[in-house]
Design a protein around this motif. Structure first.
Motif, PDB file in Angstrom:
ATOM      1  N   ALA A   6       0.822  -1.213   0.000  1.00  0.00           N
ATOM      2  CA  ALA A   6       0.000   0.000   0.000  1.00  0.00           C
ATOM      3  C   ALA A   6       0.853   1.259   0.000  1.00  0.00           C
ATOM      4  O   ALA A   6       0.548   2.230  -0.701  1.00  0.00           O
ATOM      5  CB  ALA A   6      -0.934  -0.004   1.208  1.00  0.00           C
ATOM      6  N   LEU A   7       1.943   1.262   0.756  1.00  0.00           N
ATOM      7  CA  LEU A   7       2.810   2.436   0.797  1.00  0.00           C
ATOM      8  C   LEU A   7       3.489   2.671  -0.546  1.00  0.00           C
ATOM      9  O   LEU A   7       3.662   3.818  -0.973  1.00  0.00           O
ATOM     10  CB  LEU A   7       3.853   2.281   1.908  1.00  0.00           C
ATOM     11  CG  LEU A   7       3.350   2.607   3.320  1.00  0.00           C
ATOM     12  CD1 LEU A   7       4.302   2.063   4.379  1.00  0.00           C
ATOM     13  CD2 LEU A   7       3.174   4.111   3.496  1.00  0.00           C
ATOM     14  N   ASN A   8       3.871   1.600  -1.223  1.00  0.00           N
ATOM     15  CA  ASN A   8       4.463   1.760  -2.552  1.00  0.00           C
ATOM     16  C   ASN A   8       3.443   2.336  -3.537  1.00  0.00           C
ATOM     17  O   ASN A   8       3.759   3.230  -4.329  1.00  0.00           O
ATOM     18  CB  ASN A   8       4.996   0.425  -3.068  1.00  0.00           C
ATOM     19  CG  ASN A   8       5.794   0.580  -4.345  1.00  0.00           C
ATOM     20  OD1 ASN A   8       6.917   1.070  -4.335  1.00  0.00           O
ATOM     21  ND2 ASN A   8       5.202   0.187  -5.473  1.00  0.00           N
ATOM     22  N   GLY A  46       9.692  15.757   3.505  1.00  0.00           N
ATOM     23  CA  GLY A  46      10.277  14.855   2.527  1.00  0.00           C
ATOM     24  C   GLY A  46       9.606  14.859   1.171  1.00  0.00           C
ATOM     25  O   GLY A  46      10.022  14.120   0.269  1.00  0.00           O
ATOM     26  N   TYR A  47       8.560  15.687   1.000  1.00  0.00           N
ATOM     27  CA  TYR A  47       7.871  15.728  -0.295  1.00  0.00           C
ATOM     28  C   TYR A  47       8.664  16.591  -1.267  1.00  0.00           C
ATOM     29  O   TYR A  47       9.000  17.741  -0.971  1.00  0.00           O
ATOM     30  CB  TYR A  47       6.466  16.295  -0.114  1.00  0.00           C
ATOM     31  CG  TYR A  47       5.698  16.447  -1.418  1.00  0.00           C
ATOM     32  CD1 TYR A  47       5.325  15.329  -2.145  1.00  0.00           C
ATOM     33  CD2 TYR A  47       5.351  17.710  -1.900  1.00  0.00           C
ATOM     34  CE1 TYR A  47       4.619  15.459  -3.339  1.00  0.00           C
ATOM     35  CE2 TYR A  47       4.641  17.848  -3.084  1.00  0.00           C
ATOM     36  CZ  TYR A  47       4.279  16.717  -3.798  1.00  0.00           C
ATOM     37  OH  TYR A  47       3.583  16.848  -4.973  1.00  0.00           O
ATOM     38  N   LEU A  48       8.972  16.030  -2.450  1.00  0.00           N
ATOM     39  CA  LEU A  48       9.783  16.725  -3.441  1.00  0.00           C
ATOM     40  C   LEU A  48       8.957  16.946  -4.704  1.00  0.00           C
ATOM     41  O   LEU A  48       8.847  16.053  -5.557  1.00  0.00           O
ATOM     42  CB  LEU A  48      11.043  15.910  -3.753  1.00  0.00           C
ATOM     43  CG  LEU A  48      11.951  15.597  -2.549  1.00  0.00           C
ATOM     44  CD1 LEU A  48      13.113  14.713  -2.979  1.00  0.00           C
ATOM     45  CD2 LEU A  48      12.459  16.869  -1.896  1.00  0.00           C
ATOM     46  N   ASN A  54       9.996   3.361   8.031  1.00  0.00           N
ATOM     47  CA  ASN A  54      11.269   3.938   7.583  1.00  0.00           C
ATOM     48  C   ASN A  54      11.513   3.499   6.149  1.00  0.00           C
ATOM     49  O   ASN A  54      11.903   2.354   5.891  1.00  0.00           O
ATOM     50  CB  ASN A  54      12.411   3.471   8.490  1.00  0.00           C
ATOM     51  CG  ASN A  54      12.211   3.900   9.932  1.00  0.00           C
ATOM     52  OD1 ASN A  54      12.504   5.036  10.296  1.00  0.00           O
ATOM     53  ND2 ASN A  54      11.698   3.001  10.763  1.00  0.00           N
ATOM     54  N   LEU A  55      11.272   4.425   5.208  1.00  0.00           N
ATOM     55  CA  LEU A  55      11.314   4.087   3.795  1.00  0.00           C
ATOM     56  C   LEU A  55      12.369   4.882   3.033  1.00  0.00           C
ATOM     57  O   LEU A  55      12.373   4.890   1.803  1.00  0.00           O
ATOM     58  CB  LEU A  55       9.939   4.349   3.143  1.00  0.00           C
ATOM     59  CG  LEU A  55       8.710   3.791   3.867  1.00  0.00           C
ATOM     60  CD1 LEU A  55       7.454   4.100   3.069  1.00  0.00           C
ATOM     61  CD2 LEU A  55       8.836   2.299   4.075  1.00  0.00           C
ATOM     62  N   ASP A  59       7.882   8.765   5.317  1.00  0.00           N
ATOM     63  CA  ASP A  59       8.508   8.633   6.635  1.00  0.00           C
ATOM     64  C   ASP A  59       7.948   9.647   7.627  1.00  0.00           C
ATOM     65  O   ASP A  59       8.133   9.510   8.836  1.00  0.00           O
ATOM     66  CB  ASP A  59      10.020   8.844   6.532  1.00  0.00           C
ATOM     67  CG  ASP A  59      10.761   7.551   6.217  1.00  0.00           C
ATOM     68  OD1 ASP A  59      10.106   6.603   5.762  1.00  0.00           O
ATOM     69  OD2 ASP A  59      11.985   7.506   6.416  1.00  0.00           O
ATOM     70  N   ASP A  60       7.306  10.677   7.118  1.00  0.00           N
ATOM     71  CA  ASP A  60       6.711  11.704   7.963  1.00  0.00           C
ATOM     72  C   ASP A  60       5.709  11.050   8.919  1.00  0.00           C
ATOM     73  O   ASP A  60       4.810  10.321   8.500  1.00  0.00           O
ATOM     74  CB  ASP A  60       6.005  12.739   7.072  1.00  0.00           C
ATOM     75  CG  ASP A  60       5.488  13.931   7.843  1.00  0.00           C
ATOM     76  OD1 ASP A  60       4.631  13.735   8.725  1.00  0.00           O
ATOM     77  OD2 ASP A  60       5.914  15.059   7.542  1.00  0.00           O
TER      78      ASP A  60
END
Length: 424
Positions: A48-50, A78-80, A116-117, A269-270
């Motif tokens: 799901a995270l992927n 961490g959002y780019l 932790n990704l 990771d947030d």
């Protein structure tokens, strides 16, 4: 026997500190049946995270459908946004994942504390210590049904091969002053990849090459990077970075190299995004979560903020952008003045914090100073995603050195022990 340790280095405030990471010889034991449920839950979660990360950086349907607030994403450290529209090799972003869990004494269930990704560390410690165990206590592994753990190396190698865009596999390390350098070199040897530093890599025409000792340039197809996004490419991120590879992002965006883990994973990771993972599982997989988060509240929402302020003396408050046990505040250990100050800080910046119920998790017996002593212990499970999702039949059990301490991270002075998954 209680004096074993492995090397663990810290570089903080301009100082290099070399110290040992204590190792306890008494293993944590998890039944194969119990671990099987954990495996299913973690496979579901990482899948799901992927899907979330791939969706977020392409179509962002989960935001458009109102499952995760748009402002919440854009305020994540961490959002780019520069990577919106880019999809990495095989659409895999969560190649190597460290999921931190504890076993709740209240319901006797495993609870997930955080994901932790980005660049999760620690897998080399149980791998290397198991080799020592087998030499000292060979009879345990001959007589007991303990799951083997050497397959972690093949999980990593297969994942790299699956996303490889053509060329060799390399492990990119910042160098020996990094706290996890031991792990970088150990894993590179185990998976048959070149251990390289930035100076040994060069980008030409949007293709990444390894500069061999004899001057030859060998194309690189997959990079297991062991440095954060900010330092990865001085041309794209921090221009002062001396440990990054100039141009590697250009090669990455051109589809000419795979980077593990994907650039931009930090948004997941947030700790605020962690709040929404159960909803992601339902949204992307149409399934109920097999494993659950710790009860979590977001002051970003007024209802949650009121609950936090009414119960702050019983809760654990965490800074969403911190890691390694930093930025964690236990309400029961704070004075009224400190709690009032914390409320003021939360009120001024509610997006910066989450609050969780204090999970009373199990102690593990540890041999400390020659005596058995109970210590709080968590568990970091490692999940590797390639052609399929693999949950390693081991993990990193970390324990606090002081009685009653809930912070078990190695950066906070904790120790570790081997984890035996076995038939009981």
């Amino acid at each position: 026997m209680d004096k074993f340790a492995v090397n663990f280095n810290l570089y903080k405030d301009g100082n290099f500190i070399e110290r040992s990471l204590p190792f306890d010889v008494i293993p944590r034991i998890i039944s194969k049946e119990e671990f099987g449920k954990m495996q299913r839950g973690l496979e579901q979660r990482i899948t799901a995270l992927n899907l979330f990360l791939e969706d977020l950086y392409t179509e962002a349907k989960i935001v458009k459908d109102g499952i995760v607030p748009e402002a919440f994403i854009h305020q994540a450290k961490g959002y780019l946004k520069e990577f919106v529209g880019f999809s990495p090799s095989q659409k895999i972003r969560t190649h190597i994942n460290g999921i931190d869990l504890v076993k709740d004494t209240k319901n006797d269930e495993w609870v997930i504390l955080e994901d932790n990704l980005r660049v999760p560390s620690g897998a080399s410690y149980p791998l290397s210590i198991r080799d020592t165990y087998r030499k000292i206590y060979p009879e345990f592994f001959e007589e007991l049904k303990i799951e083997p753990i050497k397959q972690y190396s093949s999980y990593l190698r297969n994942a790299m091969d699956y996303v490889n865009t053509g060329g060799i596999n390399v492990v990119l390390t910042p160098g020996r002053y990094n706290s996890a350098y031991y792990e970088h070199s150990y894993l590179a040897g185990e998976i048959g990849a070149e251990l390289v530093r930035a100076a040994e890599l060069v980008v030409e025409n949007k293709v990444l090459y390894f500069k061999n000792y004899d001057g030859r340039r060998i194309r690189v197809g997959a990079v297991y990077r062991r440095l954060d996004d900010d330092f990865l490419d001085p041309k794209f991120f921090n221009p002062e970075s001396l440990i990054g590879v100039p141009g590697i992002i250009e090669a990455y965006l051109a589809g000419n190299v795979a980077i593990m883990n994907a650039v931009g994973n930090g948004v997941a990771d947030d700790k605020g995004i962690y709040y929404f993972v159960p909803q992601m599982i339902k949204y992307y997989l149409n399934e109920e979560p097999i494993m659950h988060n710790a009860p979590t509240y977001l002051p970003y929402f007024e209802k949650d903020k009121k609950y936090i302020f009414d119960n702050i003396d019983k809760l654990v408050v965490k800074d969403v952008a911190e890691a390694g046990g930093y930025g964690v505040m236990f309400g029961h250990a704070m004075s009224k003045i400190q709690l009032d100050d914390l409320k003021t800080i939360i009120e001024a910046n509610p997006r910066r914090f989450i609050a969780q119920e204090l999970v009373e998790f199990y102690d593990e017996e540890c041999l400390i100073n020659g005596e058995l002593s109970p210590r709080k212990a968590d568990f970091r499970a490692y999940v590797v995603m390639g052609e399929k999702v693999n949950v390693w039949e081991c993990g990193l059990t970390r324990y606090a050195m002081e009685a009653g301490n809930y912070l078990v991270n190695s950066s906070q002075g904790g120790g570790f022990k081997d984890t035996w998954v076995m038939e009981l």
